[in-house]
Design a protein around this motif. Structure first.
Motif, short mmCIF file in Angstrom:
data_model
loop_
_atom_site.label_atom_id
_atom_site.label_comp_id
_atom_site.label_asym_id
_atom_site.label_seq_id
_atom_site.Cartn_x
_atom_site.Cartn_y
_atom_site.Cartn_z
N HIS A 424 0.82 -1.21 0.00
CA HIS A 424 0.00 0.00 0.00
C HIS A 424 0.85 1.26 0.00
N LEU A 425 0.28 2.26 -0.63
CA LEU A 425 0.86 3.60 -0.71
C LEU A 425 0.28 4.42 0.44
N THR A 426 1.15 5.10 1.17
CA THR A 426 0.70 5.95 2.27
C THR A 426 1.65 7.15 2.37
N ARG A 427 1.59 7.90 3.45
CA ARG A 427 2.47 9.07 3.61
C ARG A 427 2.96 9.14 5.04
N ASP A 428 4.25 9.36 5.17
CA ASP A 428 4.85 9.63 6.47
C ASP A 428 5.29 11.10 6.46
N THR A 429 6.01 11.52 7.47
CA THR A 429 6.43 12.92 7.55
C THR A 429 7.35 13.31 6.41
N GLY A 430 8.05 12.29 5.82
CA GLY A 430 8.97 12.59 4.74
C GLY A 430 8.38 12.54 3.36
N GLY A 431 7.17 12.07 3.19
CA GLY A 431 6.56 12.00 1.87
C GLY A 431 5.88 10.67 1.63
N ARG A 432 5.50 10.44 0.38
CA ARG A 432 4.80 9.19 0.05
C ARG A 432 5.77 8.00 0.16
N GLU A 433 5.23 6.87 0.61
CA GLU A 433 6.04 5.67 0.74
C GLU A 433 5.18 4.44 0.47
N LEU A 434 5.86 3.35 0.16
CA LEU A 434 5.21 2.05 -0.03
C LEU A 434 5.56 1.15 1.15
N ALA A 451 9.71 1.19 0.19
CA ALA A 451 10.19 2.30 -0.63
C ALA A 451 9.71 3.61 -0.02
N SER A 452 10.56 4.63 -0.03
CA SER A 452 10.20 5.92 0.54
C SER A 452 10.51 7.04 -0.45
N GLU A 453 10.00 8.24 -0.14
CA GLU A 453 10.22 9.42 -0.97
C GLU A 453 9.88 9.15 -2.44
N LEU A 454 8.70 8.54 -2.64
CA LEU A 454 8.26 8.23 -4.00
C LEU A 454 7.91 9.51 -4.74
N PRO A 455 8.14 9.56 -6.05
CA PRO A 455 7.78 10.76 -6.82
C PRO A 455 6.27 10.92 -6.90
N ALA A 456 5.85 12.12 -7.18
CA ALA A 456 4.42 12.39 -7.36
C ALA A 456 3.90 11.70 -8.61
N GLY A 457 2.58 11.50 -8.64
CA GLY A 457 1.95 10.93 -9.82
C GLY A 457 1.63 9.46 -9.67
#
Length: 554
Positions: A424-434, A451-457
């Motif tokens: 699942h895709l979610t968000r932590d304080t640093g950005g979107r992550e898997l 995976a962390s700091e995923l790009p937008a889109g």
């Protein structure tokens, strides 16, 4: 000799009820907590099948919000009489044992049996009439004198009575569609126990009662009894089971039981029954309980027997004496369009689909509205299709911008609320992550970052299943290569055979798109497509989700 491959309905399709009307055959199967309720498949040659109807599709017919896992719609029975189709089914509202100081007490369960009717197999199906709540597995018998009878197993909650109290019979008033008179206990079953799944037939002045026994696992069996009077007494078949793979945990077809008979126009009997296909070398069936079919015979003593030696299930029965009738192939291409969901897909419990998903909010995308958690028994935004192969890849493209950690969406391999693997895709304080969330009986719940700091889109996700093992992958939309999570996950636990003590497990594994918003804000996720690509080593036996091809044995 020409033959075809069992099972004919692959993946989770248990408890078949089979019917012939003219040259058309229909099989109704259980759907448990999956909505819409009941699957009815149609064939003209017993080999090629297509989905014809899911009749319980309105809130007035079925609302399973709150039903526990593996409850909901059990064991539908489909018949045809007086110019219309009759369907009876159970909606199970509670399952479980009452335990006091470690000892089992009363087994209090709630089973409600209903009847719906329709002029055609694709409806319109009526609102349900409540029949009784005395047990599960209801079935109708239309006698040649015009009377109609209801059978069901009798549930005995008392701790010293064994729970399965036998098979009861009661007449139905055909004008009001309600029961009349008193119920009669007509058959207590054999020493195998777990007597359930009754069906009644009349032949040469005998009433033949078919039941399932031995539980729905490795010792499952089809057993028969007969009587000159509908009310009994019933004499049990002298051979014991007429079909079983009792005790066998390996092989092409196991767990054979819960059957129903149909006769071809030439009078030859065929038995539809549920079965399981264990993973090679492992006594687990993540594809769930499936539907198989094979020929039987009536012997000179008037008893039904299997054509196969030892009453064994047949993985490659001979083709029936019917003209081949394959359906035109119309496999879903995985794209979304306005209107109803594609036939491959179902969702959990709720008749209020508008709160869960939309195909109109964003043209050519499936929008899921974030609702309750992945473990919820009430309102989950989860749209899924069955596992139907031991080897496959499922993939999707998700557009989701979560605001915080309580908002999640992605791809899940799901059995029930206690058994799943969720990328699942979610968000932590640093950005979107898997992340991968796992729930496994015996080991508890796990959550790991992949995976962390995923790009937008949009992001593409995939689940690759190879027999016992699952791995998840992801990539940016349109990229060539997948990035793979390091974990190799044991997908065999998504089966009936692995469970928490006291929890029912009667369904099968699904792969699904899902979205949660635990803040209650209803944040949505959009899915551009959803693909399921089979990679079986054996020749593919399903041209679409519901079709089988005949194969030649050599």
């Amino acid at each position: 000799m020409n033959s075809f491959a069992n099972p004919v309905l692959r993946g989770f399709n248990p408890d078949p009820s089979i019917l012939r009307v003219g040259r058309d055959f229909y099989i109704a199967t259980s759907t448990f907590e999956w909505f819409p309720g009941v699957q009815i498949h149609h064939s003209r040659d017993l080999v090629h099948w297509r989905l014809a109807s899911r009749p319980l599709s309105r809130a007035s017919q079925l609302d399973m919000r709150g039903n526990p896992d593996s409850c909901g719609v059990w064991a539908p029975d489909l018949t045809y009489a007086d110019g219309r189709f009759w369907l009876v089914y159970t909606d199970v509202k509670r399952y479980g044992l009452t335990t006091v100081n470690g000892a089992h007490g009363a087994s209090m369960r709630d089973f409600h049996n209903y009847l719906v009717v329709a002029p055609n197999i694709d409806g319109p199906w009526s609102d349900p009439v409540h029949l009784n709540s005395s047990g599960f597995d209801p079935a109708l018998f239309h006698d040649d004198d015009g009377r109609c009878w209801l059978l069901n197993m009798l549930w005995d909650h008392r701790p010293d009575r064994g729970r399965f109290g036998g098979i009861v019979l009661q007449e139905i008033d055909k004008e009001t569609l309600r029961l009349k008179g008193e119920r009669r206990l007509i058959y207590r079953g054999t020493e195998r126990g777990f007597t359930e799944g009754p069906h009644l037939y009349k032949r040469d002045g005998w009433y033949h009662l078919l039941v399932a026994e031995g539980g729905t696992g490795w010792n499952h069996a089809v057993v028969m009894a007969r009587s000159r009077s509908i009310g009994g007494p019933y004499e049990t078949h002298p051979d014991g089971a007429v079909l079983t793979a009792a005790g066998r945990q390996e092989g092409a077809i196991t767990r054979a039981g819960h059957g129903d008979l149909v006769e071809l126009e030439d009078g030859s009997p065929w038995l539809a029954y549920l079965c399981g296909r264990p993973l090679p070398g492992l006594a687990r069936c993540p594809l769930g309980r499936e539907t198989a079919i094979q020929p039987m015979r009536w012997d000179e003593d008037g008893w039904l027997r299997s054509v196969t030696p030892g009453a064994q299930p047949d993985p490659n029965p001979p083709l029936p004496s019917l003209p081949p009738c394959p359906w035109p192939e119309q496999p879903w291409d995985g794209q979304f369009a306005p209107g109803p969901l594609p036939d491959d897909l179902q969702w959990l419990r709720s008749p209020d689909s508008g709160r869960l998903w939309s195909l109109d909010a964003r043209p050519h995308w499936l929008r899921l509205y974030g609702r309750e958690s992945i473990k919820s028994h009430f309102e989950q935004a989860l749209v899924a299709r069955r596992f139907q192969h031991f080897r496959f890849t499922a993939s999707t493209c998700i557009d989701f911008d979560p605001a915080h950690f309580q908002q999640n969406a992605g791809l899940v391999c799901y059995y029930n609320s206690t058994k799943f693997y969720y990328l699942h895709l979610t968000r932590d304080t640093g950005g979107r992550e898997l992340r991968i969330m796992s729930a496994i009986p015996g080991t508890g719940a796990h959550d790991s970052l992949v995976a962390s700091e995923l790009p937008a889109g949009p992001i593409e996700l995939c689940a690759e299943v190879d027999h016992q093992w699952l791995r998840f992958g992801w990539r940016a939309k349109g990229a060539d290569a997948w990035e793979w999570a390091p974990q190799r996950l044991d997908v065999s636990v998504l089966s009936d055979e692995v469970s928490l003590p006291g929890y029912p497990n009667f369904t099968g594994a699904f792969v699904a798109m899902a979205c949660q918003d635990l803040s209650g804000a209803g944040r949505h996720a959009d899915f551009a497509w959803f693909r399921y690509d089979a990679r079986d080593d054996a020749p593919d036996q399903s041209g679409s989700a519901t079709e089988m091809r005949a194969v030649e044995s050599r």
